[in-house]
Design a protein around this motif. Structure first.
Motif, short mmCIF file in Angstrom:
data_model
loop_
_atom_site.label_atom_id
_atom_site.label_comp_id
_atom_site.label_asym_id
_atom_site.label_seq_id
_atom_site.Cartn_x
_atom_site.Cartn_y
_atom_site.Cartn_z
N GLU A 171 0.84 -1.20 0.00
CA GLU A 171 0.00 0.00 0.00
C GLU A 171 0.87 1.25 0.00
N GLU A 172 0.24 2.38 -0.32
CA GLU A 172 0.96 3.64 -0.39
C GLU A 172 1.11 4.27 1.00
N TYR A 173 2.23 5.00 1.15
CA TYR A 173 2.47 5.72 2.40
C TYR A 173 2.94 7.14 2.07
N GLU A 174 2.82 8.01 3.04
CA GLU A 174 3.28 9.38 2.89
C GLU A 174 4.67 9.53 3.52
N LYS A 175 5.43 10.49 3.00
CA LYS A 175 6.73 10.77 3.56
C LYS A 175 6.60 11.12 5.04
N GLY A 176 7.46 10.50 5.87
CA GLY A 176 7.44 10.77 7.30
C GLY A 176 6.65 9.75 8.10
N GLU A 177 5.85 8.90 7.41
CA GLU A 177 5.09 7.88 8.13
C GLU A 177 6.04 6.82 8.69
N ILE A 178 5.67 6.26 9.85
CA ILE A 178 6.45 5.19 10.46
C ILE A 178 5.77 3.86 10.12
N ILE A 179 6.52 2.97 9.51
CA ILE A 179 5.97 1.67 9.13
C ILE A 179 6.86 0.57 9.69
N GLU A 180 6.32 -0.65 9.71
CA GLU A 180 7.10 -1.80 10.17
C GLU A 180 7.47 -2.67 8.98
#
Length: 219
Positions: A18-27
């Motif tokens: 899936e898409e994420y935005e810059k700065g998001e924290i993901i695992e």
């Protein structure tokens, strides 16, 4: 689950469904099943319904720092074992220091020989552990030096390699126009090679950490 994807030697990006935005924290999940928190930076590629992002791991220590720490601990453990075996090799020191010869056929012969053999084996083991400690120290020093390097896996690499490229171009131009003396016949060739390699690194660093223009690389 988001996964790591090799993008360039020593550089990994996040492969996401899936898409994420810059700065998001993901695992992200490592190949060993470990979950690692990362901060999203740029969308560097999109392929087959998957999204690939440059990421910064949020762990306190870098890979190189963790490796250095493990080797330092290994060196300490091996040195402790070396000292333990060295101390144990002093068994019967008072008796052996008298220089008593082995009394062949005497009831003490077997114990005397066994004592010497035990101490000899302990001394050999002590030396073996000491060598392993030295090797671990050498590897720890290598990874400590690596921890101080700026690589493409770091956001600051864009500024770093841009600076190096600027200097390399100036040096190459100086060799070409004669303002810098050529120390050997391949000086100009090597200088041009450095410029080309740094241009490639800047291009990759720009894709990973710079401002994007909407164009994505296929990987």
């Amino acid at each position: 689950m988001n996964k790591f994807k090799k993008f360039f030697p020593n550089v990994w990006v996040a492969e996401c469904e899936e898409e994420y935005e810059k700065g998001e924290i993901i695992e992200l999940e490592t190949k060993y099943g470990k979950s690692v928190e990362c901060e999203v930076h740029n969308l560097v590629a999109q392929k087959n319904g998957l999204f690939y992002y440059s990421i910064v791991r949020l762990e306190e220590q870098t890979y190189a720092q963790r490796k250095a720490g493990r080797y330092n601990n290994s060196a300490i453990n091996h040195m402790a074992k070396s000292e333990e075996r060295l101390n144990a090799s002093n068994e019967g020191r008072e008796f052996l220091s008298l220089g008593e010869p082995i009394k062949v056929g005497h009831h003490s012969e077997k114990r005397h020989r066994a004592l010497i053999e035990r101490n000899w084996n302990r001394m050999e083991k002590s030396m073996e552990y000491a060598e392993k400690a030295k090797e671990a120290e050498r590897k720890a020093e290598y990874w400590e030096n690596k921890a101080d390097e700026t690589t493409l896996a770091m956001p600051e690499s864009l500024e770093y390699f841009n600076g190096r490229l600027e200097k390399a171009i100036g040096y190459h131009e100086g060799l070409k126009n004669g303002t810098i003396e050529r120390t050997h016949s391949y000086s100009l060739t090597y200088a041009k090679k450095d410029v080309n390699e740094l241009k490639k690194k800047v291009e990759i660093a720009e894709l990973l950490w710079g401002r994007t223009d909407g164009k994505r690389k296929t990987i």
